[in-house]
Structures are given as C-alpha cells and as structure tokens.
Scaffold this motif. Structure first.
Motif, PDB file in Angstrom:
ATOM      1  N   UNK A 212      -5.493  -6.384  78.566  1.00 37.36           N
ATOM      2  CA  UNK A 212      -5.867  -7.666  77.821  1.00 37.36           C
ATOM      3  C   UNK A 212      -4.597  -8.092  77.121  1.00 37.36           C
ATOM      4  N   UNK A 213      -4.094  -9.353  77.451  1.00 34.03           N
ATOM      5  CA  UNK A 213      -3.124  -9.985  76.810  1.00 34.03           C
ATOM      6  C   UNK A 213      -3.159 -10.295  75.183  1.00 34.03           C
ATOM      7  N   UNK A 214      -2.032 -10.023  74.536  1.00 32.79           N
ATOM      8  CA  UNK A 214      -2.196 -10.424  73.117  1.00 32.79           C
ATOM      9  C   UNK A 214      -2.004 -11.977  73.110  1.00 32.79           C
ATOM     10  N   UNK A 215      -2.989 -12.512  72.381  1.00 30.11           N
ATOM     11  CA  UNK A 215      -2.800 -14.132  72.546  1.00 30.11           C
ATOM     12  C   UNK A 215      -1.692 -14.467  71.391  1.00 30.11           C
ATOM     13  N   UNK A 216      -1.106 -15.702  71.717  1.00 25.68           N
ATOM     14  CA  UNK A 216      -0.243 -16.447  70.805  1.00 25.68           C
ATOM     15  C   UNK A 216      -0.982 -17.461  70.061  1.00 25.68           C
ATOM     16  N   UNK A 217      -0.674 -17.498  68.904  1.00 27.61           N
ATOM     17  CA  UNK A 217      -1.398 -18.781  68.081  1.00 27.61           C
ATOM     18  C   UNK A 217      -0.130 -19.255  67.352  1.00 27.61           C
ATOM     19  N   UNK A 218      -0.161 -20.500  67.498  1.00 30.12           N
ATOM     20  CA  UNK A 218       1.087 -21.544  66.808  1.00 30.12           C
ATOM     21  C   UNK A 218       0.343 -22.636  66.378  1.00 30.12           C
ATOM     22  N   UNK A 219       0.836 -23.063  65.059  1.00 34.14           N
ATOM     23  CA  UNK A 219       0.352 -24.193  64.468  1.00 34.14           C
ATOM     24  C   UNK A 219       0.549 -25.471  65.328  1.00 34.14           C
TER      25      UNK A 219
ATOM     26  N   UNK B  96      -7.008 -22.422  81.908  1.00 34.45           N
ATOM     27  CA  UNK B  96      -6.052 -22.105  80.691  1.00 34.45           C
ATOM     28  C   UNK B  96      -5.174 -20.884  80.756  1.00 34.45           C
ATOM     29  N   UNK B  97      -3.847 -20.798  80.232  1.00 37.38           N
ATOM     30  CA  UNK B  97      -3.115 -19.726  80.200  1.00 37.38           C
ATOM     31  C   UNK B  97      -3.565 -18.734  79.602  1.00 37.38           C
ATOM     32  N   UNK B  98      -3.882 -17.307  79.927  1.00 34.17           N
ATOM     33  CA  UNK B  98      -4.601 -16.378  79.398  1.00 34.17           C
ATOM     34  C   UNK B  98      -3.830 -15.821  78.205  1.00 34.17           C
ATOM     35  N   UNK B  99      -2.449 -16.193  77.834  1.00 32.54           N
ATOM     36  CA  UNK B  99      -1.736 -15.775  76.653  1.00 32.54           C
ATOM     37  C   UNK B  99      -1.903 -16.830  75.601  1.00 32.54           C
TER      38      UNK B  99
ATOM     39  N   UNK C 118      -3.100 -22.692  76.736  1.00 31.27           N
ATOM     40  CA  UNK C 118      -2.709 -23.876  76.964  1.00 31.27           C
ATOM     41  C   UNK C 118      -3.238 -24.238  78.436  1.00 31.27           C
ATOM     42  N   UNK C 119      -3.310 -25.474  78.299  1.00 29.65           N
ATOM     43  CA  UNK C 119      -4.367 -26.298  79.278  1.00 29.65           C
ATOM     44  C   UNK C 119      -3.240 -26.308  80.655  1.00 29.65           C
ATOM     45  N   UNK C 120      -3.647 -25.731  81.660  1.00 26.96           N
ATOM     46  CA  UNK C 120      -2.961 -25.828  83.072  1.00 26.96           C
ATOM     47  C   UNK C 120      -3.439 -26.777  83.939  1.00 26.96           C
ATOM     48  N   UNK C 121      -4.523 -26.806  84.400  1.00 30.56           N
ATOM     49  CA  UNK C 121      -5.361 -27.973  85.207  1.00 30.56           C
ATOM     50  C   UNK C 121      -6.816 -27.291  85.503  1.00 30.56           C
ATOM     51  N   UNK C 122      -7.050 -27.396  86.833  1.00 35.10           N
ATOM     52  CA  UNK C 122      -8.446 -27.146  87.002  1.00 35.10           C
ATOM     53  C   UNK C 122      -8.419 -26.469  88.148  1.00 35.10           C
ATOM     54  N   UNK C 123      -9.652 -25.673  88.678  1.00 36.90           N
ATOM     55  CA  UNK C 123      -9.841 -24.602  89.837  1.00 36.90           C
ATOM     56  C   UNK C 123     -10.961 -25.443  90.457  1.00 36.90           C
TER      57      UNK C 123
ATOM     58  N   UNK D 181       4.885 -22.688  80.801  1.00 39.82           N
ATOM     59  CA  UNK D 181       6.110 -23.640  80.005  1.00 39.82           C
ATOM     60  C   UNK D 181       6.154 -23.275  78.501  1.00 39.82           C
ATOM     61  N   UNK D 182       4.692 -22.993  77.943  1.00 44.44           N
ATOM     62  CA  UNK D 182       4.714 -22.744  76.556  1.00 44.44           C
ATOM     63  C   UNK D 182       5.048 -21.567  76.032  1.00 44.44           C
TER      64      UNK D 182
END
Length: 132
Positions: free
Chosen positions: A1-8, A96-99, A102-107, A49-50
């Motif tokens: 499991x990827x550790x999530x990044x949370x920024x303001x 969304x990026x798993x980390x 962030x919105x990436x697009x659609x599948x 990119x984020x």
C-alpha cells in the motif's frame, strides 16, 4: 500500500503550475491534442506531476486518436485509483494518483489488447522520464 501524500490547498498551489493545479486538484482537463505527451513515442516512465509516483510505462502507451496520452494499464497495482464520476451528465470512471489522489483523467472500456482498457490521461498531470 502506498503512503498517501496530504498537502493543504495552498501547498498544492505553490507546488504546481496553474494548469497542473486545475487538472490535478480541481478535476479539470486540458484541450484535446494540446498536451506535449500525447504524441510522445519515446521509451520511459510516466510519473505523477504532483508527487512523482510512477503511474504508467511507455510499453502500455498507444495512440488512441483521442487527443490525450492513452495507456492500456497502470505501471503497478496501486499506482492509480478508480472512482465513479457522474459529473457533466455522464457516468465515467475517474483515474486518480494512488499516492496524492490527484485527478489524472478517465478510463474507458474501449482500449486494445488484453485489458481492453484505455486510460485517457492529461499530459499536464504527467512528468515523463525517458529511458537512459
């Protein structure tokens, strides 16, 4: 499991360009055929990119004709997350990026190969790292 990044919100605004912020944090999209990575045919890796998370590799990229970089599968199992998106009067699957989420697009279920999937991703949401 990827550790999530949370920024303001302020931290994301400082870190990202206005276009990246609009796409990655406000679920925007770039106009078709305007992103520099759409026509990229070089071998390498596509990162968020984020946050820098590895998302896709060039061996799954294909020209879908949609105007956005398209891939048949994510690089790793937890690289992306998928959520139901009912915005704009449509039912789609948001990627969304798993980390950093962030919105990436659609599948979409109209891709080639074994997966039959087309991950339609905004260039501005990606950083490309060429193979050395």
């Amino acid at each position: 499991m990827t550790d999530k990044i949370k920024l303001t919100d302020a931290e994301w605004r400082e870190k990202l360009t206005p276009e990246q912020y609009h796409i990655l944090r406000e679920r925007g999209t770039e106009r078709a055929f305007t992103g520099p990575l759409n026509a990229n045919k070089a071998s390498g890796e596509y990162h968020c990119a984020a946050c820098g998370q590895l998302l896709f590799t060039s061996d799954t990229k294909f020209d879908s004709g949609s105007g956005w970089p398209s891939f048949t599968a994510p690089a790793e199992g937890d690289a992306v997350e998928e959520h139901r998106d009912m915005s704009h009067g449509m039912v789609r699957t948001e990627v969304l990026c798993g980390k950093c989420e962030g919105h990436l697009g659609h599948v979409f279920p109209d891709g080639p190969g074994e997966t039959g999937l087309r991950y339609c991703i905004n260039s501005a949401a990606l950083d490309f790292e060429p193979e050395s």
